[in-house]
Design an enzyme around this catalytic site. Structure first.
Site, PDB file in Angstrom:
ATOM      1  N   ASP A  33      48.794  34.142  40.545  1.00  0.00           N
ATOM      2  CA  ASP A  33      48.343  34.626  39.241  1.00  0.00           C
ATOM      3  C   ASP A  33      49.062  35.950  38.990  1.00  0.00           C
ATOM      4  O   ASP A  33      49.358  36.695  39.917  1.00  0.00           O
ATOM      5  CB  ASP A  33      46.823  34.836  39.229  1.00  0.00           C
ATOM      6  CG  ASP A  33      46.248  34.895  37.822  1.00  0.00           C
ATOM      7  OD1 ASP A  33      45.637  33.911  37.369  1.00  0.00           O
ATOM      8  OD2 ASP A  33      46.422  35.943  37.143  1.00  0.00           O
ATOM      9  N   SER A  34      49.326  36.241  37.712  1.00  0.00           N
ATOM     10  CA  SER A  34      50.065  37.474  37.403  1.00  0.00           C
ATOM     11  C   SER A  34      49.145  38.685  37.260  1.00  0.00           C
ATOM     12  O   SER A  34      49.621  39.802  37.098  1.00  0.00           O
ATOM     13  CB  SER A  34      50.882  37.287  36.117  1.00  0.00           C
ATOM     14  OG  SER A  34      50.007  37.023  35.045  1.00  0.00           O
ATOM     15  N   PHE A  49      48.239  29.896  38.154  1.00  0.00           N
ATOM     16  CA  PHE A  49      47.272  30.500  37.223  1.00  0.00           C
ATOM     17  C   PHE A  49      45.872  30.401  37.861  1.00  0.00           C
ATOM     18  O   PHE A  49      44.939  29.859  37.280  1.00  0.00           O
ATOM     19  CB  PHE A  49      47.291  29.808  35.847  1.00  0.00           C
ATOM     20  CG  PHE A  49      48.661  29.725  35.228  1.00  0.00           C
ATOM     21  CD1 PHE A  49      49.138  30.752  34.433  1.00  0.00           C
ATOM     22  CD2 PHE A  49      49.475  28.617  35.435  1.00  0.00           C
ATOM     23  CE1 PHE A  49      50.408  30.675  33.860  1.00  0.00           C
ATOM     24  CE2 PHE A  49      50.742  28.533  34.872  1.00  0.00           C
ATOM     25  CZ  PHE A  49      51.209  29.561  34.074  1.00  0.00           C
ATOM     26  N   CYS A 100      43.999  24.498  27.667  1.00  0.00           N
ATOM     27  CA  CYS A 100      42.705  24.887  27.095  1.00  0.00           C
ATOM     28  C   CYS A 100      42.907  25.314  25.643  1.00  0.00           C
ATOM     29  O   CYS A 100      42.156  26.100  25.108  1.00  0.00           O
ATOM     30  CB  CYS A 100      42.016  25.957  27.940  1.00  0.00           C
ATOM     31  SG  CYS A 100      42.990  27.436  28.180  1.00  0.00           S
ATOM     32  N   ARG A 106      37.606  21.004  39.653  1.00  0.00           N
ATOM     33  CA  ARG A 106      37.961  21.603  40.961  1.00  0.00           C
ATOM     34  C   ARG A 106      37.469  20.709  42.085  1.00  0.00           C
ATOM     35  O   ARG A 106      38.181  20.458  43.060  1.00  0.00           O
ATOM     36  CB  ARG A 106      37.303  22.976  41.097  1.00  0.00           C
ATOM     37  CG  ARG A 106      37.877  24.007  40.172  1.00  0.00           C
ATOM     38  CD  ARG A 106      37.212  25.371  40.408  1.00  0.00           C
ATOM     39  NE  ARG A 106      37.611  26.274  39.359  1.00  0.00           N
ATOM     40  CZ  ARG A 106      36.782  26.864  38.498  1.00  0.00           C
ATOM     41  NH1 ARG A 106      35.490  26.692  38.593  1.00  0.00           N
ATOM     42  NH2 ARG A 106      37.257  27.644  37.559  1.00  0.00           N
ATOM     43  N   ASP A 150      47.124  25.626  35.416  1.00  0.00           N
ATOM     44  CA  ASP A 150      45.993  25.911  34.513  1.00  0.00           C
ATOM     45  C   ASP A 150      46.217  27.220  33.743  1.00  0.00           C
ATOM     46  O   ASP A 150      45.528  28.208  33.960  1.00  0.00           O
ATOM     47  CB  ASP A 150      44.699  26.000  35.350  1.00  0.00           C
ATOM     48  CG  ASP A 150      43.454  26.157  34.485  1.00  0.00           C
ATOM     49  OD1 ASP A 150      43.507  25.822  33.286  1.00  0.00           O
ATOM     50  OD2 ASP A 150      42.432  26.628  35.017  1.00  0.00           O
TER      51      ASP A 150
HETATM   52  N1  SAH Z   1      42.579  28.305  37.096  1.00  0.00           N
HETATM   53  C1  SAH Z   1      41.630  29.371  36.831  1.00  0.00           C
HETATM   54  C2  SAH Z   1      41.570  29.836  35.404  1.00  0.00           C
HETATM   55  C3  SAH Z   1      42.893  30.244  34.834  1.00  0.00           C
HETATM   56  S1  SAH Z   1      42.784  31.260  33.442  1.00  0.00           S
HETATM   57  C4  SAH Z   1      40.251  28.970  37.313  1.00  0.00           C
HETATM   58  O1  SAH Z   1      40.091  27.855  37.807  1.00  0.00           O
HETATM   59  O2  SAH Z   1      39.336  29.784  37.195  1.00  0.00           O
HETATM   60  C5  SAH Z   1      44.455  31.671  33.214  1.00  0.00           C
HETATM   61  C6  SAH Z   1      45.004  32.640  34.234  1.00  0.00           C
HETATM   62  O3  SAH Z   1      46.405  32.753  34.005  1.00  0.00           O
HETATM   63  C7  SAH Z   1      44.472  34.055  34.154  1.00  0.00           C
HETATM   64  O4  SAH Z   1      43.894  34.410  35.372  1.00  0.00           O
HETATM   65  C8  SAH Z   1      45.705  34.928  33.873  1.00  0.00           C
HETATM   66  O5  SAH Z   1      45.679  36.158  34.584  1.00  0.00           O
HETATM   67  C9  SAH Z   1      46.816  34.053  34.373  1.00  0.00           C
HETATM   68  N2  SAH Z   1      48.133  34.255  33.781  1.00  0.00           N
HETATM   69  C10 SAH Z   1      48.471  34.495  32.496  1.00  0.00           C
HETATM   70  N3  SAH Z   1      49.809  34.526  32.347  1.00  0.00           N
HETATM   71  C11 SAH Z   1      50.343  34.281  33.573  1.00  0.00           C
HETATM   72  C12 SAH Z   1      51.682  34.157  34.069  1.00  0.00           C
HETATM   73  N4  SAH Z   1      52.730  34.283  33.269  1.00  0.00           N
HETATM   74  N5  SAH Z   1      51.853  33.871  35.372  1.00  0.00           N
HETATM   75  C13 SAH Z   1      50.802  33.733  36.210  1.00  0.00           C
HETATM   76  N6  SAH Z   1      49.518  33.854  35.793  1.00  0.00           N
HETATM   77  C14 SAH Z   1      49.296  34.119  34.498  1.00  0.00           C
END
Ligand code: SAH
Length: 405
Positions: free
Chosen positions: A259-260, A237, A348, A221, A308
């Site tokens: 984010d979803s 995400f 990941c 980050r 991510d």
């Molecule tokens: N980038 C974040 C961590 C991401 S974890 C950080 O830096 O902390 C993955 C994330 O993807 C989760 O918050 C989850 O809610 C989201 N997610 C899962 N499927 C998704 C989708 N189809 N569209 C958007 N977000 C999604």
């Protein structure tokens, strides 16, 4: 006390365990001798010649059948297994010492991983520290058995006032252990505030995902944020806003965090306000693929994008399917990246290698009829070590790329 089980390995399968690999899959086991019961238990592991090579915990329902806690390492050495509780105490102290060596905690960072399971020779045990709260994730039968010892040690650590014990649904399925999330020491009224390289977050340790926050991307980050002053940033995400908040703080012109998950986006909005970044960061609760498709049809573009997603490959056999999903997602994301723009795209999934991920990016670029330049490949932060003998513990691949002609 009951006698430990004896786990006898098939011929030719013991080598990784002599050099310290912690995981024995059922395919390497010839026979288990003793009362396995429903839960399994402590076990002595023997090679085909009857040499004891270590001790650990056997779990008849676990995807990983046995996790070795103590390795003998050589037949030249006599081997007297120590009580597992002593081993755990010692390794916890070592793990804490490693974090101190690496500079955790520091004046600007009090959210980090104290224990990273196999990476700290504690199979299945994760401990995250969020300010003065420790969240213990019990991810293996052995660690569930040692729960009281672990809690007792962790609550005595310097700076820890409260302790939460958690087991996620994923771990529960893999190891046939109960799901839980419980405050076992101290008090907690509502979310707590942590600091990460100067960005503040509210972390809901009793209600968030996994242990409440993802510290593994901390340094990524910060690195990516340095590339964002004056830019337009799309953080896909976003969870509770990490990448976008750092980018905004570093001087991004506008940030959109997507984010979803409703609760993730609510937390992201809280964190935007907490850091005084309301004029820069907007949040959106929606599916990332839909957002990308809509943006593409509207002709919207960004000069910086973070991708991510959650783990796409749960096991080795899902790797091919996962790569197809990554390809679809990255093709779309690159279609809304300005030419010459920078993107940080992550996996990941421990079962997807760097090489496979990079090949996938070539494919995604080809679908979009443009080249892809790879600048750097990053991984998880130093507080998430992996064991040299078990490189599968290096699960995070974060590729910094740009879109060419
Ligand atoms: N980038 C974040 C961590 C991401 S974890 C950080 O830096 O902390 C993955 C994330 O993807 C989760 O918050 C989850 O809610 C989201 N997610 C899962 N499927 C998704 C989708 N189809 N569209 C958007 N977000 C999604």
């Amino acid at each position: 006390m009951t006698e430990p089980l004896r786990v006898l390995l098939k011929p030719g399968r013991s080598k990784p365990f002599w050099v310290g690999h912690p995981w024995v899959f059922s395919g390497a086991i010839k026979k288990v001798v003793g009362e396995i019961g429903d839960l399994g238990g402590e076990a002595v592991v023997e090679d085909e010649r009857g040499n004891v090579l270590g001790t650990g915990y056997y779990n008849p329902h676990g995807k990983i059948a046995l996790r070795i806690l103590q390795h003998r390492r050589s037949t030249d050495l006599t081997f007297t297994p120590r009580p597992p509780a002593d081993v755990v105490r010692e390794r916890l102290a070592l793990a804490v010492g490693r974090r101190k060596n690496l500079g955790f905690p520091s004046r600007d960072t009090d959210g980090y991983r104290l224990v990273n399971a196999e990476g700290d020779s504690l199979p299945g045990l994760i401990v995250d520290r969020w300010a003065n709260v420790a969240v213990i994730h019990l991810g293996s039968r052995g660690m569930v058995t040692l729960r009281d010892v672990i809690v007792d040690e962790v609550k005595r650590l310097e700076g820890i006032d409260s302790v939460v014990v958690a087991t996620t649904e994923d771990a529960s399925k893999l190891e046939a252990i109960p799901v839980e999330r419980e405050l076992v020491h101290g008090n907690l009224d509502g979310p707590i505030t942590i600091q990460e390289r100067g960005v503040r977050y509210k972390v809901d340790v009793l209600g968030g995902q996994k242990t409440g926050f993802y510290a593994d991307q901390r340094e990524n980050r910060v690195r990516f944020a340095k590339l964002c002053p004056g830019e337009t940033v799309l953080d896909l995400f976003s969870y509770v806003g990490g990448f976008g908040l750092h980018a905004a703080r570093a001087g991004a012109r506008a940030v959109m965090s997507v984010d979803s998950s409703n609760s993730a986006i609510e937390s992201a909005a809280t964190n935007v306000a907490l850091n005084g970044l309301d004029s820069v960061v907007q949040v959106q609760c929606t599916d990332a693929m839909n957002w990308l498709k809509e943006s593409r049809s509207l002709g919207r573009t960004w000069s910086r994008i973070i991708v991510d997603p959650p783990k796409f490959a749960r096991g080795r056999k899902h790797a091919a399917e996962a790569l197809k999903k990554y390809a679809r997602l990255n093709t779309l994301a690159m279609s809304v990246l300005e030419p010459g723009g920078l993107m940080l795209t992550c996996s990941c999934s421990q079962h997807v290698s760097d090489a496979d991920f990079l090949r996938m990016l070539t494919d995604a670029g080809h679908r979009g009829r443009h080249s892809v330049q790879i600048h750097e490949v990053w991984t998880q932060g130093a507080d998430h070590p992996f064991s040299a003998v078990a490189p599968e513990g290096r699960y995070l691949t974060a590729v910094l790329l740009s879109k060419g002609a």
